[in-house]
Design a protein around this motif. Structure first.
Motif, short mmCIF file in Angstrom:
data_model
loop_
_atom_site.label_atom_id
_atom_site.label_comp_id
_atom_site.label_asym_id
_atom_site.label_seq_id
_atom_site.Cartn_x
_atom_site.Cartn_y
_atom_site.Cartn_z
N GLU A 174 -13.01 69.36 -15.67
CA GLU A 174 -12.05 69.74 -16.70
C GLU A 174 -10.67 70.06 -16.15
OE1 GLU A 174 -15.13 70.88 -16.37
OE2 GLU A 174 -16.08 71.41 -18.28
N GLU A 175 -10.61 70.61 -14.93
CA GLU A 175 -9.30 70.96 -14.36
C GLU A 175 -8.53 69.72 -13.93
OE1 GLU A 175 -9.51 73.85 -11.30
OE2 GLU A 175 -10.37 75.42 -12.59
N GLN A 176 -9.22 68.62 -13.71
CA GLN A 176 -8.55 67.39 -13.28
C GLN A 176 -8.25 66.43 -14.43
OE1 GLN A 176 -11.38 66.69 -9.70
NE2 GLN A 176 -9.58 65.41 -9.26
N VAL A 177 -8.85 66.67 -15.58
CA VAL A 177 -8.64 65.79 -16.73
C VAL A 177 -8.06 66.61 -17.88
CG1 VAL A 177 -9.68 64.16 -18.34
CG2 VAL A 177 -10.60 64.37 -16.02
N ILE A 178 -6.77 66.39 -18.15
CA ILE A 178 -6.06 67.13 -19.20
C ILE A 178 -6.02 66.26 -20.46
CG2 ILE A 178 -3.94 68.34 -19.80
CD1 ILE A 178 -5.45 69.40 -17.30
N MET A 179 -6.53 66.80 -21.56
CA MET A 179 -6.60 66.05 -22.81
C MET A 179 -5.96 66.86 -23.93
SD MET A 179 -10.52 64.61 -22.36
CE MET A 179 -10.54 63.77 -23.96
N PRO A 180 -4.64 66.76 -24.11
CA PRO A 180 -3.95 67.56 -25.12
C PRO A 180 -4.19 67.13 -26.56
CG PRO A 180 -2.41 66.07 -24.06
CD PRO A 180 -3.71 65.94 -23.32
N GLY A 181 -4.86 65.97 -26.74
CA GLY A 181 -5.09 65.46 -28.09
C GLY A 181 -3.89 64.72 -28.63
N ARG A 182 -3.85 64.57 -29.95
CA ARG A 182 -2.74 63.87 -30.59
C ARG A 182 -1.50 64.74 -30.56
NH1 ARG A 182 -2.74 59.83 -34.47
NH2 ARG A 182 -5.01 60.05 -34.69
N VAL A 183 -0.37 64.15 -30.19
CA VAL A 183 0.90 64.89 -30.18
C VAL A 183 1.91 64.12 -31.03
CG1 VAL A 183 0.42 65.81 -27.88
CG2 VAL A 183 1.80 63.73 -28.12
N PRO A 184 2.90 64.79 -31.60
CA PRO A 184 3.93 64.10 -32.38
C PRO A 184 4.62 63.03 -31.54
CG PRO A 184 4.10 66.47 -32.69
CD PRO A 184 3.12 66.26 -31.58
N HIS A 185 4.98 61.92 -32.17
CA HIS A 185 5.59 60.82 -31.44
C HIS A 185 6.86 61.25 -30.73
CE1 HIS A 185 7.54 56.76 -30.95
NE2 HIS A 185 6.34 56.51 -30.53
N THR A 186 7.58 62.19 -31.31
CA THR A 186 8.82 62.66 -30.70
C THR A 186 8.58 63.43 -29.41
OG1 THR A 186 8.74 64.58 -32.18
CG2 THR A 186 10.11 62.74 -32.87
N GLU A 187 7.35 63.88 -29.18
CA GLU A 187 7.03 64.65 -27.98
C GLU A 187 6.34 63.82 -26.91
OE1 GLU A 187 4.85 68.16 -28.98
OE2 GLU A 187 6.21 68.72 -30.62
N VAL A 188 6.01 62.57 -27.22
CA VAL A 188 5.27 61.73 -26.27
C VAL A 188 6.02 61.59 -24.95
CG1 VAL A 188 4.43 59.38 -25.83
CG2 VAL A 188 3.97 60.47 -28.03
N SER A 189 7.33 61.44 -25.02
CA SER A 189 8.11 61.21 -23.79
C SER A 189 7.99 62.38 -22.82
CB SER A 189 9.58 60.95 -24.14
OG SER A 189 10.13 62.04 -24.85
N SER A 190 7.85 63.60 -23.33
CA SER A 190 7.73 64.76 -22.44
C SER A 190 6.41 64.74 -21.67
CB SER A 190 7.87 66.06 -23.23
OG SER A 190 6.81 66.22 -24.15
N TYR A 191 5.38 64.14 -22.25
CA TYR A 191 4.10 64.00 -21.55
C TYR A 191 4.16 62.84 -20.55
CZ TYR A 191 1.85 67.32 -24.70
OH TYR A 191 1.50 68.47 -25.38
N ILE A 192 4.82 61.76 -20.93
CA ILE A 192 4.96 60.64 -20.00
C ILE A 192 5.74 61.08 -18.76
CG2 ILE A 192 5.96 58.33 -19.68
CD1 ILE A 192 5.44 57.78 -22.62
N ALA A 193 6.70 61.97 -18.95
CA ALA A 193 7.51 62.46 -17.83
C ALA A 193 6.66 63.12 -16.74
CB ALA A 193 8.57 63.43 -18.33
N ALA A 194 5.50 63.63 -17.12
CA ALA A 194 4.62 64.31 -16.15
C ALA A 194 3.72 63.33 -15.39
CB ALA A 194 3.76 65.35 -16.87
N MET A 195 3.80 62.05 -15.73
CA MET A 195 2.92 61.04 -15.12
C MET A 195 3.59 60.35 -13.94
SD MET A 195 1.56 59.33 -18.69
CE MET A 195 0.88 60.35 -20.01
N ASP A 196 2.81 60.10 -12.88
CA ASP A 196 3.31 59.33 -11.74
C ASP A 196 3.08 57.84 -11.95
OD1 ASP A 196 4.21 61.42 -9.80
OD2 ASP A 196 2.15 62.10 -10.13
N TYR A 197 1.99 57.51 -12.58
CA TYR A 197 1.70 56.13 -12.96
C TYR A 197 0.73 56.16 -14.12
CZ TYR A 197 -2.80 56.43 -10.43
OH TYR A 197 -4.06 56.78 -10.00
N GLY A 198 0.48 55.02 -14.71
CA GLY A 198 -0.36 55.00 -15.91
C GLY A 198 -1.49 53.99 -15.81
#
Length: 328
Positions: free
Chosen positions: A253-277
């Motif tokens: 659970e500590e290695q897999v973060i699942m925030p669920g559905r987020v507003p489309h306007t907030e998606v970019s802030s989650y993508i910013a935390a990613m190194d690759y996809g």
């Protein structure tokens, strides 16, 4: 639509009652021209549209056909009132009203096509022969077609003898929303408890055809062996709970973060935390939106080598390609 407006064109949006494509755009720099419908008929239509989610396929398709009658009067009213230079329609199965009005009024119509009666669909067609006959007429009688991939264009041309002139235009990201301006990647990671981690991200629906369920099942037994690697899986859907169960089963659970559905306007802030996809799966003709939105934020993806994806992703240059369906 935004591109047309930036070029100085006047654009009016006409869509299903209750669906306002401009609603998310709070910009006050331009006047909204979306047709607003608040009458009883619109309310009734909205309720019918909601009910179609639970209707059998043949009922759903009857409603799609019947909507042509409503669409005919709505589109015809706007065309007569505004005298547009051309119509630009996102194609829907069974939807012939727009092309019919364009021919009657001698107004050019361009179709943007990302669905068809001849491709494999998540929701199989009941009236497939009828859909194909209507589609053949629509594709022949429009003035131009925009396909999302070469594969899609070639598939349609192989099935229909005569279609309108066409071009290829893959999907794209709105770079005003998906960019790194003013974003601190480390702060984005920190806000999710991922400081110091290498983050592999996914954004999209949690459904079987996107393959996120099999991806998590494949990687979960191995993930604890790579403590610096974390998964950030953004979205929701029918396989969300199944994935959650797998994560709990392996105690990651500590290695897999699942925030669920987020507003489309907030998606970019989650993508910013990613190194690759990761894009586990796609199909032979589609052009996945999230591929472009993540790449716009300089997040390269590991993606299956379907032809439409390989058209925009060069292996080891702006992403990585793996052999489609090769889960290992």
């Amino acid at each position: 639509v935004k591109a047309f407006r930036e070029l100085g064109h006047e654009v009016e949006l006409l869509s299903l009652p209750g669906a306002d494509p401009d609603a998310e755009d709070s910009s006050a720099s331009r006047e909204k021209t979306t047709v607003q419908k608040t009458n009883i008929v619109s309310t009734l239509l909205s309720r019918i549209i909601e009910l179609t989610k639970y209707a059998p396929e043949f009922v759903f398709e009857f409603i799609e056909l019947a909507y042509n009658l409503i669409a005919f009067f709505r589109v015809n009213k706007v065309v007569c009132r505004d005298q547009p230079d051309f119509l630009y329609e996102r194609y829907s199965l069974f939807m012939f009203a727009g092309v019919l009005i364009a021919r009657m009024k001698n107004v050019p119509i361009i179709l943007e096509v990302n669905d068809s009666a001849i491709v494999e669909r998540v929701r199989p067609l009941f009236f497939k022969c009828l859909a194909r006959r209507i589609e053949a007429w629509i594709f022949k009688n429009s003035n131009g077609i925009v396909f999302i991939s070469t594969n899609f264009k070639n598939t349609v041309e192989s099935q229909y003898a005569n279609i309108a002139p066409s071009i290829i235009c893959p999907n794209a990201a709105d770079v005003r929303q998906f960019n790194l301006d003013g974003i601190d990647r480390e702060a984005a990671k920190s806000s999710l408890g991922l400081s110091g981690q290498v983050v592999c991200g996914y954004v999209g629906a949690f459904v079987h055809w996107h393959g996120i369920d099999w991806f998590v099942k494949e990687i979960s037994p191995k993930l604890s062996g790579y403590p610096q690697l974390s998964l950030l899986l953004v979205g929701d859907g029918v396989v969300y709970e199944d994935i959650q169960s797998v994560v709990q089963q392996y105690g990651i659970e500590e290695q897999v973060i699942m925030p669920g559905r987020v507003p489309h306007t907030e998606v970019s802030s989650y993508i910013a935390a990613m190194d690759y996809g990761i894009l586990p799966d796609s199909n032979e003709y589609g052009s996945p939106m999230k591929l472009f939105e993540m790449m716009a934020m300089e997040v390269a993806l590991v993606s299956p080598d379907f032809e439409p994806i390989a058209e925009v992703v060069s292996d080891n240059e702006n992403g990585w390609l793996f052999t489609r369906k090769d889960k290992a």
